[in-house]
Write a protein that holds these residues in place. Structure first.
Motif, PDB file in Angstrom:
ATOM      1  N   LEU A   1       0.827  -1.208   0.000  1.00 32.21           N
ATOM      2  CA  LEU A   1       0.000   0.000   0.000  1.00 32.21           C
ATOM      3  C   LEU A   1       0.861   1.257   0.000  1.00 32.21           C
ATOM      4  O   LEU A   1       0.517   2.264  -0.620  1.00 32.21           O
ATOM      5  N   VAL A   2       1.995   1.220   0.705  1.00 34.41           N
ATOM      6  CA  VAL A   2       2.879   2.375   0.759  1.00 34.41           C
ATOM      7  C   VAL A   2       3.703   2.485  -0.509  1.00 34.41           C
ATOM      8  O   VAL A   2       3.860   3.568  -1.090  1.00 34.41           O
ATOM      9  N   SER A   3       4.236   1.335  -0.979  1.00 24.74           N
ATOM     10  CA  SER A   3       5.238   1.417  -2.042  1.00 24.74           C
ATOM     11  C   SER A   3       4.633   1.666  -3.419  1.00 24.74           C
ATOM     12  O   SER A   3       5.253   2.340  -4.243  1.00 24.74           O
ATOM     13  N   VAL A   4       3.428   1.135  -3.684  1.00 20.23           N
ATOM     14  CA  VAL A   4       2.871   1.268  -5.033  1.00 20.23           C
ATOM     15  C   VAL A   4       2.697   2.735  -5.464  1.00 20.23           C
ATOM     16  O   VAL A   4       3.201   3.123  -6.522  1.00 20.23           O
ATOM     17  N   PRO A   5       2.022   3.581  -4.659  1.00 18.43           N
ATOM     18  CA  PRO A   5       1.867   4.977  -5.121  1.00 18.43           C
ATOM     19  C   PRO A   5       3.205   5.700  -5.300  1.00 18.43           C
ATOM     20  O   PRO A   5       3.386   6.429  -6.280  1.00 18.43           O
ATOM     21  N   VAL A   6       4.131   5.482  -4.352  1.00 12.58           N
ATOM     22  CA  VAL A   6       5.426   6.167  -4.451  1.00 12.58           C
ATOM     23  C   VAL A   6       6.167   5.721  -5.709  1.00 12.58           C
ATOM     24  O   VAL A   6       6.685   6.554  -6.479  1.00 12.58           O
ATOM     25  N   ALA A   7       6.211   4.401  -5.930  1.00  9.09           N
ATOM     26  CA  ALA A   7       6.938   3.885  -7.084  1.00  9.09           C
ATOM     27  C   ALA A   7       6.311   4.367  -8.383  1.00  9.09           C
ATOM     28  O   ALA A   7       7.003   4.733  -9.338  1.00  9.09           O
ATOM     29  N   LEU A   8       4.972   4.397  -8.397  1.00 10.86           N
ATOM     30  CA  LEU A   8       4.262   4.847  -9.590  1.00 10.86           C
ATOM     31  C   LEU A   8       4.643   6.295  -9.909  1.00 10.86           C
ATOM     32  O   LEU A   8       4.933   6.648 -11.061  1.00 10.86           O
ATOM     33  N   THR A   9       4.663   7.129  -8.868  1.00 15.58           N
ATOM     34  CA  THR A   9       5.009   8.536  -9.072  1.00 15.58           C
ATOM     35  C   THR A   9       6.430   8.672  -9.610  1.00 15.58           C
ATOM     36  O   THR A   9       6.671   9.377 -10.599  1.00 15.58           O
ATOM     37  N   ILE A  10       7.383   7.986  -8.967  1.00 16.15           N
ATOM     38  CA  ILE A  10       8.775   8.083  -9.423  1.00 16.15           C
ATOM     39  C   ILE A  10       8.899   7.590 -10.863  1.00 16.15           C
ATOM     40  O   ILE A  10       9.535   8.226 -11.710  1.00 16.15           O
ATOM     41  N   GLY A  11       8.248   6.454 -11.152  1.00 15.84           N
ATOM     42  CA  GLY A  11       8.345   5.865 -12.489  1.00 15.84           C
ATOM     43  C   GLY A  11       7.794   6.800 -13.555  1.00 15.84           C
ATOM     44  O   GLY A  11       8.428   7.022 -14.593  1.00 15.84           O
ATOM     45  N   ILE A  12       6.603   7.365 -13.293  1.00 12.15           N
ATOM     46  CA  ILE A  12       5.978   8.247 -14.281  1.00 12.15           C
ATOM     47  C   ILE A  12       6.806   9.525 -14.461  1.00 12.15           C
ATOM     48  O   ILE A  12       7.078   9.955 -15.585  1.00 12.15           O
ATOM     49  N   LEU A  13       7.236  10.114 -13.311  1.00 15.69           N
ATOM     50  CA  LEU A  13       8.046  11.332 -13.382  1.00 15.69           C
ATOM     51  C   LEU A  13       9.279  11.103 -14.237  1.00 15.69           C
ATOM     52  O   LEU A  13       9.610  11.884 -15.133  1.00 15.69           O
ATOM     53  N   SER A  14       9.977   9.995 -13.976  1.00 15.16           N
ATOM     54  CA  SER A  14      11.252   9.852 -14.657  1.00 15.16           C
ATOM     55  C   SER A  14      11.050   9.443 -16.109  1.00 15.16           C
ATOM     56  O   SER A  14      11.851   9.799 -16.973  1.00 15.16           O
TER      57      SER A  14
END
Lengths: 279, 326
Positions: free
Chosen positions: B119-132
């Motif tokens: 629950l914690v990692s999915v939104p953060v990873a998604l944001t980093i992935g999309i940003l980069s």
């Protein structure tokens, strides 16, 4: 030769050069570390346990008052050496099996691939835990456990390379010339897969360093009186509440080694950005 | 919502998914063979272990018969497999109780930890992935690349010890041992789980973000994106309304596959925080050579891993029209 090395280094990115320096440093320490150690790694030399950074003990002292820098310098040999040997066995086994499947009849390929796919379906840490429970954790057996755990990944990559190469025109020509399977595997296919396999070897090395130090951290890896970097973290875990350098320094040491290799591999020339990871 | 299009999709996708489930089941069967075979390599057996070195040969033989250890290996394998399937994977020698009971006490804890970490990692990873992916080859992307590349190579115990040093030793915010009293309030549970969750998330996020970035970039290279950009649509809008819906399959695939890192990470993280989960139980089983318990734990982890792979492949099948029509 000198120029070739210079231009190779020039082609690396900034982070790649940082990685290269870290790798060179660790290779150097693995060979010469014990001679550079200011104290005997087993001797109780500090007045205080879990001491901080001092001039006499640059990285502090451990839970028995031993010098952390000296223990770290002697531990590097186990972490780097054992992982290098295991990565070498894993990569060689994977590549050799892949070459066998490329030049063998279909049923051999299917048999080996099915077996390796099964091993890959067992998460690497789980497989190594089960293996260690059965065979124990002497140094040669740890080497064996790490190689068994990580050769399937090398095989999978080597096989996809070898199968593609086996379809190339020059391989077909060699077949028509009547060359034997051994010649085709070693002289036609192998030379063209060396570069990607070398990069993969670097990744295997990172996986294995992390695996072995993790096992040592759990008390299931390198056994006392020998100590690799993971064992150093484990034996000083009681110093966590005091924020002792004795626990952080070995853990950071491992990180500089694995991060260094990862940065170097990522910037190797001729390779697009890839997804490096722990599998 | 089950319009004809949905029904048509299901009609073509279901056989593919069924095939994938069958091959997963076959792999699981082979995995159980491998696990059983490795366990057989242990010199001596459970009866010997239980009674110790001083036991008479008669006593060992009697106990062996009681546990069925005198049977040939194939028969023992089938018994063990049937036992696993019917919820009776044997008797734990060290805990001196049924393996099923030992595991039942631990499994919910591990599932809770894994779910919260996801629950914690999915939104953060998604944001980093999309940003980069959106800022591909800019300074931001290169920085994130080096950061995630370094994070995937960090040993788990470094992440966990640094977390302890910062949050419980220096700041004194969080407890360093994740013990949950039976009558704890949800807030207290969350507080004591905060550091294991944080450590596990750091381990998973880097890998997940890298795979997400790769999945999105693959979409960005498609002609329809160039078309949309040439029509003058803003890049952020192209990503949100055109690329993301198309990349949903590959992204779900990447997310689920990275979640399998939780399995390996949990082993170190649960141990370091003394968390009463399945992974720390498995480490104890290795230390005490409690083979029935170890085999059962290993099979649960392998099943979880194969289930994740199955979900990832199903997402890929449902999302890829070409794969569907093949």
């Amino acid at each position: 030769m000198k120029n070739a090395i210079r231009s190779w280094v020039k082609a690396l990115s900034g982070s790649g050069r940082v990685g290269l320096s870290l790798v060179m440093l660790w290779l150097f320490l693995a060979v010469f570390g014990p001679f550079l150690a200011p104290y005997d790694p087993g001797a109780f030399v500090a007045h205080d346990v879990f001491a901080g950074f001092t001039a006499a003990h640059p990285l502090g002292s451990d839970y028995l008052g031993r010098d952390v820098l000296s223990r770290l310098l002697s531990g590097a040999r186990y972490s780097v050496g054992l992982a290098l040997a295991a990565a070498l066995v894993a990569s060689t086994t994977g590549t050799a099996l892949a070459l066998v499947t490329a030049v063998s009849p279909r049923w051999v390929d299917e048999g080996i691939s099915r077996f390796v796919d099964t091993l890959i379906s067992i998460p690497s840490k789980i497989l190594s835990l089960v293996l260690v429970a059965v065979v124990g954790s002497s140094l040669p057996l740890l080497l064996l456990v790490a190689s068994i755990t990580y050769f399937p990944g090398a095989f999978r990559i080597a096989r996809s390379l070898a199968v593609n190469l086996a379809q190339m025109d020059y391989v077909q020509v060699a077949r028509c010339r009547g060359e034997g399977a051994v010649h085709i595997a070693l002289r036609e296919i192998l030379p063209n897969m060396i570069h990607p396999m070398l990069a993969d070897f670097g990744l295997r090395f990172v996986f294995i360093v992390l695996l072995l130090s993790g096992l040592s951290f759990l008390g299931l890896g390198v056994q006392p009186p020998d100590a690799d970097l993971g064992s150093l973290v484990r034996e000083n875990i009681s110093g966590l509440g005091e924020a002792a350098p004795a626990i952080l320094m070995p853990a950071i040491a491992i990180a500089t080694l694995t991060v260094g290799v990862n940065l170097l591999i990522d910037s190797l020339p001729g390779r697009g950005r890839r997804i490096a990871g722990k599998e | 919502m089950a319009g004809p299009a949905t029904r048509g999709l299901l009609a073509t996708a279901l056989p593919l998914i069924g095939k994938r489930i069958a091959s997963g089941a076959l792999t699981l069967l082979l995995v159980s063979l491998v696990v059983f075979f490795i366990a057989q390599l242990l010199p001596g057996d459970a009866a010997q272990e239980m009674l110790g070195q001083a036991a008479t040969a008669d006593a060992v033989a009697a106990l062996r018969e009681k546990f069925g250890l005198d049977r040939p290996a194939p028969e023992r394998y089938v018994r063990w497999l049937v036992g696993m399937l019917t919820g009776d994977p044997g008797y734990s020698l060290v805990a001196n109780m049924a393996v099923a009971d030992v595991i039942a006490a631990r499994l919910p804890n591990s599932l809770l930890l894994a779910a919260l970490s996801a629950l914690v990692s999915v939104p953060v990873a998604l944001t980093i992935g999309i940003l980069s992916a959106m800022h591909r080859d800019t300074r931001l992307d290169r920085g994130l690349n080096v950061a995630t590349l370094s994070m995937v190579a960090l040993p788990e115990f470094l992440v966990a010890t640094v977390a302890v040093l910062i949050f419980s030793v220096q700041l004194r915010w969080l407890p360093s041992i994740a013990l949950i009293p039976a009558d704890a309030s949800p807030w207290l549970v969350l507080r004591s789980l905060a550091m294991p969750i944080l450590s596990l998330s750091v381990i998973v996020i880097a890998q997940m973000a890298r795979m997400t970035r790769a999945a999105i970039i693959q979409q960005l290279n498609q002609p329809y994106v160039e078309m949309a950009l040439l029509k003058g649509i803003k890049p952020a809008r192209v990503v949100l309304t055109h690329v993301l819906p198309n990349a949903i399959g590959p992204i779900v695939n990447a997310m689920v596959l990275s979640l399998s890192y939780l399995l390996g990470g949990a082993i170190i993280v649960e141990t370091i925080f003394n968390y009463p989960g399945l992974a720390s139980l498995m480490v104890n089983a290795v230390t005490s050579r409690d083979m029935p318990l170890l085999q059962a734990c290993a099979m649960i982890f392998c099943t979880a891993y194969l289930l994740l792979a199955l979900v990832a492949d199903t997402a890929a099948i449902l999302a890829n029209p070409r794969l569907r029509n093949r």
